[in-house]
Design an enzyme around this catalytic site. Structure first.
Site, PDB file in Angstrom:
ATOM      1  N   HIS A  16     -47.451 -52.143  73.708  1.00 37.23           N
ATOM      2  CA  HIS A  16     -48.503 -52.468  74.776  1.00 37.23           C
ATOM      3  C   HIS A  16     -48.503 -53.686  75.125  1.00 37.23           C
ATOM      4  CE1 HIS A  16     -51.991 -53.869  72.310  1.00 37.23           C
ATOM      5  NE2 HIS A  16     -51.091 -53.497  71.527  1.00 37.23           N
TER       6      HIS A  16
ATOM      7  N   SER B  96     -44.365 -54.195  69.207  1.00 40.11           N
ATOM      8  CA  SER B  96     -45.510 -53.462  69.697  1.00 40.11           C
ATOM      9  C   SER B  96     -45.433 -53.172  71.241  1.00 40.11           C
ATOM     10  CB  SER B  96     -46.763 -54.059  69.344  1.00 40.11           C
ATOM     11  OG  SER B  96     -47.849 -53.047  69.834  1.00 40.11           O
TER      12      SER B  96
ATOM     13  N   THR C  97     -44.699 -36.303  62.878  1.00 32.25           N
ATOM     14  CA  THR C  97     -44.144 -35.898  63.892  1.00 32.25           C
ATOM     15  C   THR C  97     -44.293 -37.049  65.191  1.00 32.25           C
ATOM     16  OG1 THR C  97     -45.063 -33.689  63.400  1.00 32.25           O
ATOM     17  CG2 THR C  97     -44.407 -34.147  66.060  1.00 32.25           C
TER      18      THR C  97
ATOM     19  N   GLN D 131     -46.233 -60.514  70.130  1.00 27.57           N
ATOM     20  CA  GLN D 131     -46.504 -61.406  71.151  1.00 27.57           C
ATOM     21  C   GLN D 131     -45.169 -62.224  72.141  1.00 27.57           C
ATOM     22  OE1 GLN D 131     -49.047 -61.672  73.732  1.00 27.57           O
ATOM     23  NE2 GLN D 131     -50.130 -61.300  71.907  1.00 27.57           N
TER      24      GLN D 131
ATOM     25  N   THR E  29     -49.761 -53.526  64.073  1.00 27.86           N
ATOM     26  CA  THR E  29     -50.553 -53.251  62.717  1.00 27.86           C
ATOM     27  C   THR E  29     -49.637 -52.820  61.515  1.00 27.86           C
ATOM     28  OG1 THR E  29     -52.704 -53.885  63.818  1.00 27.86           O
ATOM     29  CG2 THR E  29     -52.665 -53.008  61.657  1.00 27.86           C
TER      30      THR E  29
ATOM     31  N   ASN F 124     -50.353 -65.213  68.845  1.00 20.74           N
ATOM     32  CA  ASN F 124     -51.207 -64.628  70.022  1.00 20.74           C
ATOM     33  C   ASN F 124     -52.545 -65.174  70.640  1.00 20.74           C
ATOM     34  OD1 ASN F 124     -51.850 -63.945  67.201  1.00 20.74           O
ATOM     35  ND2 ASN F 124     -53.538 -62.894  68.171  1.00 20.74           N
TER      36      ASN F 124
ATOM     37  N   CYS G 137     -58.288 -58.099  68.268  1.00 19.97           N
ATOM     38  CA  CYS G 137     -58.702 -57.348  67.187  1.00 19.97           C
ATOM     39  C   CYS G 137     -60.180 -57.677  66.480  1.00 19.97           C
ATOM     40  CB  CYS G 137     -57.723 -57.178  65.924  1.00 19.97           C
ATOM     41  SG  CYS G 137     -56.280 -56.229  66.291  1.00 19.97           S
TER      42      CYS G 137
END
Length: 383
Positions: free
Chosen positions: A201, A199, A237, A179, A72, A151, A327
């Site tokens: 995950h 991404s 950070t 994806q 995102t 996706n 989402c």
């Protein structure tokens, strides 16, 4: 009850080797990478190593990679960054109708700010129309955004062709490859893309870490301000363990690309053949483009059974599937992707996405088929 996870397009289980590397960093490297002492230098080495490893897995230079909090943020950085960087050239953007909401909502926000956003249509299989893109690209077009692979239905887009066209006309090209990573070969140079979102995950890496590839000639203004991290492109950070986990996941997915596709094709074929034999071909419709698709995503409509009914019954049987993007699937709204494909209402309102990955077996697919057969039979008998 043995539970079955068939929603890998939403998020994937962390690979044991990824978890092992993350734990090593979590317990052994706790300095701030911006600090100049030995602890800080150790942390900085983790960041640099992770950047180099992820870059190697996607065919990019380490300096072209900006770590983010996920897909995102990467999508938002691409759209808002491109709009800000190129506002003096023009304010026109082309965005496909089937993008993830991270792109679509960013585009809507830009439209509210006075940018002219046009939406690229797709055919009934979810592929964009290249002729439409050619006809609607203008001298003031600053960005084209079309995802590498969808996706929800798995349709793969002609991104190399789009990117080549965009470069010929001096237009930046962004593709959301969230994806696609781990399922398709990804080489940022050959994609002809200026901006590419990723991404972790989705590839058995940790949640909360992603990246944006920016081609060497792309200069984006920072969206987050504070420190000088990420070469002043993203303050904050660094997520050391997340970066290390992303790097390991990227390496593992790149090395097992062919194996993963073969396994996904096996499971996909078993599901469709099983459904054909158990409930009949007339009882379900496969949505997407069979010639250009991600093997691990199968979007199926069961016109006799509504999406909510099917998902609730599957969940009660311990089977996790989805109605679309993770989402938005919690709201069970009609998929914007399927609607853009102009599918019939009974197909729109009965679509379920099954997506496979690490840990799924042929036996699990057989169980899914049996449960769907039971559910569809139960619904029919109530009528």
């Amino acid at each position: 009850m043995n539970r079955i996870y068939a929603d890998h397009a939403a998020s994937t289980p962390v690979h044991p080797l990824v978890a092992e590397e993350m734990l090593r960093v979590l317990t052994g490297t706790y300095g701030n990478a911006s600090s100049v002492h030995a602890f800080g230098r150790e942390a900085k080495r983790v960041v640099s190593s992770a950047r180099e490893r992820v870059a190697a897995a996607i065919g990019a230079r380490a300096s072209d990679l900006v770590f983010t909090s996920g897909g995102t943020e990467s999508d938002n950085m691409a759209l808002f960054g491109a709009a800000a960087a190129r506002a003096d050239r023009g304010r026109h953007l082309l965005v496909s109708q089937i993008e993830h909401h991270a792109v679509l909502h960013a585009a809507e926000r830009l439209a509210q700010q006075g940018f002219d956003v046009e939406y690229i249509p797709v055919d009934t299989r979810g592929r964009v129309d290249m002729d439409w893109i050619r006809e609607h690209t203008r001298p003031d077009t600053i960005l084209i955004s079309v995802m590498y692979a969808n996706n929800e239905v798995g349709t793969i887009q002609p991104v190399q062709e789009i990117g080549a066209f965009a470069r010929e006309h001096g237009v930046w090209f962004h593709t959301d490859a969230v994806q696609a990573l781990g399922s398709l070969p990804v080489d940022c140079d050959s994609l002809n893309a200026d901006l590419v979102s990723f991404s972790a995950h989705k590839i058995n890496g940790p949640q909360g870490i992603g990246a944006l590839y920016t081609a060497p000639h792309i200069k984006l203004p920072a969206m987050l301000h504070g420190g000088n991290q990420e070469r002043k492109r993203r303050a904050g950070t660094e997520n050391l363990a997340g970066m290390a986990g992303f790097a390991r996941a990227a390496e593992l997915s790149a090395s097992a690309l062919g194996e993963r596709r073969a396994q996904s094709e096996l499971l996909r074929g078993r599901l469709l053949e099983g459904l054909s034999a158990s409930i009949g071909d007339s009882a379900f419709v496969v949505n997407g483009d069979p010639a250009h698709t991600l093997a691990h995503i199968v979007n199926i409509s069961f016109p006799a059974v509504g999406t909510e009914t099917m998902l609730m019954n599957l969940d009660m049987e311990g089977i996790a599937a989805a109605s679309g993007s993770a989402c938005t699937s919690g709201s069970l709204e009609t998929s914007h992707v399927l609607r853009a494909m102009n599918l019939p209402e009974n197909v729109l309102n009965s679509a379920v996405r099954f997506s496979f990955g690490l840990g799924n077996t042929s036996e699990e697919i057989d169980t899914i088929v049996k449960k769907i057969e039971t559910i569809t039979g139960r619904v029919r008998n109530k009528r």
